[in-house]
Design a protein around this motif. Structure first.
Motif, PDB file in Angstrom:
ATOM      1  N   ASN A  51       0.855  -1.189   0.000  1.00 42.60           N
ATOM      2  CA  ASN A  51       0.000   0.000   0.000  1.00 42.60           C
ATOM      3  C   ASN A  51       0.888   1.236   0.000  1.00 42.60           C
ATOM      4  N   GLN A  74     -13.450  -5.275  -7.576  1.00 36.78           N
ATOM      5  CA  GLN A  74     -13.053  -4.178  -6.705  1.00 36.78           C
ATOM      6  C   GLN A  74     -13.309  -2.838  -7.404  1.00 36.78           C
ATOM      7  N   ASP A  77     -10.351   3.225  -4.724  1.00 35.37           N
ATOM      8  CA  ASP A  77      -8.955   3.342  -4.307  1.00 35.37           C
ATOM      9  C   ASP A  77      -8.221   2.013  -4.201  1.00 35.37           C
ATOM     10  N   ALA A  78      -8.921   0.940  -3.861  1.00 36.16           N
ATOM     11  CA  ALA A  78      -8.264  -0.367  -3.705  1.00 36.16           C
ATOM     12  C   ALA A  78      -7.565  -0.806  -4.984  1.00 36.16           C
ATOM     13  N   THR A  79      -8.062  -0.366  -6.135  1.00 34.36           N
ATOM     14  CA  THR A  79      -7.511  -0.809  -7.420  1.00 34.36           C
ATOM     15  C   THR A  79      -6.169  -0.176  -7.744  1.00 34.36           C
ATOM     16  N   ARG A  81      -3.615  -0.266  -5.557  1.00 32.09           N
ATOM     17  CA  ARG A  81      -2.575  -1.008  -4.844  1.00 32.09           C
ATOM     18  C   ARG A  81      -2.004  -2.088  -5.750  1.00 32.09           C
ATOM     19  N   GLU A  84      -3.297  -5.625  -5.476  1.00 25.10           N
ATOM     20  CA  GLU A  84      -4.675  -5.893  -5.866  1.00 25.10           C
ATOM     21  C   GLU A  84      -4.766  -6.602  -7.208  1.00 25.10           C
ATOM     22  N   HIS A 102     -10.965 -11.090  -5.777  1.00 24.77           N
ATOM     23  CA  HIS A 102      -9.836 -10.306  -6.275  1.00 24.77           C
ATOM     24  C   HIS A 102      -9.381 -10.755  -7.671  1.00 24.77           C
TER      25      HIS A 102
END
Length: 251
Positions: A51, A74, A77-79, A81, A84, A102
């Motif tokens: 992260n 997803q 924002d998670a995409t 990382r 991910e 995922h």
């Protein structure tokens, strides 16, 4: 000055020969503050892979990454990382992220082991990955590239993919857990709860449910907090640590 190592093999990256053990180089590098080993840079890169925003005290972009597949589950924002898309085991569509929430179909990073970090930086900043200098500064980007080139391990050597069980031995891992990890996580692994009282997640939970994430974080530390990195320890020892942690309470 070069640190002592357990088992040494030769690696050439960008024309520079490096001593490598357990997947990382150990020659020291001078800086203004004295001496910093390249292992520190790779450990930092491993956290950035996890992260980068937490490491750098920034916010991940709110919009979904333009290169994230529309079929992915997803959003937002998670995409942004690295993990991910490429997974905790670095194998992407060929690893633990081949299915489930995922799943993206994106390939992993294993083919980049030993690649020139400068070439990796170019990939990270291309029109697909879109990591800008404002997001990740040049020096930090170089550390991320060093992780990709020299910090990865083949986790299948230490984790049975079918059962998710560590190939290590809990008895060997107990002294390490009880003298290193228990200081923060507690003897039973329940001092730190990563979720909520109603839906707890402890170190034992992660060890069972996502041993690849456990292995990565044990090697590099947790972004944004002062967690110890065990990257200088043999990977087999970390597998023993994982085996012990898989005996700890999940709830």
């Amino acid at each position: 000055m070069t640190q002592c190592v357990r088992k040494i093999s030769a690696a050439v990256v960008g024309g520079l020969a490096l001593a490598v053990t357990a997947g990382f180089p150990v020659p020291a590098m001078a800086d203004e503050g004295g001496t910093r080993s390249q292992v520190w840079d790779i450990a930092r890169g491993g956290q950035l892979y996890d992260n980068w925003a937490k490491v750098l005290g920034k916010e991940l972009p709110k919009e979904t990454h333009p290169a994230y597949p529309s079929t992915g589950k997803q959003k937002g924002d998670a995409t942004w990382r690295c993990k991910e898309c490429h997974g905790w085991d670095y194998k992407g569509a060929d690893g633990a992220y081949a299915k489930g929430s995922h799943q993206t179909g994106i390939k992993g990073l294993r083919a980049m082991v030993g690649a020139d970090p400068k070439a990796i930086v170019k990939i990270l900043t291309d029109n697909t990955h879109r990591y800008t200098e404002d997001m990740i500064g040049r020096g930090e980007m170089e550390k991320l590239a060093l992780f990709v080139s020299l910090g990865q391990i083949d986790m299948d050597l230490h984790i049975d993919r079918a059962t998710r069980k560590s190939r290590g031995e809990a008895g060997r891992g107990a002294p390490y857990y009880q003298t290193i990890c228990a200081v923060c996580h507690g003897f039973d692994g329940k001092t730190l709860n990563f979720r909520t009282p109603e839906d707890p997640e402890y170190v034992g939970t992660i060890a069972r449910e996502n041993p690849w994430e456990f292995m990565h974080k044990a090697r590099f530390g947790q972004p944004g907090i002062p967690m110890i990195s065990l990257i200088t320890q043999p990977d087999a020892m970390i597998a023993d640590l994982l085996a012990l942690s898989q005996t700890l309470p999940e709830k």
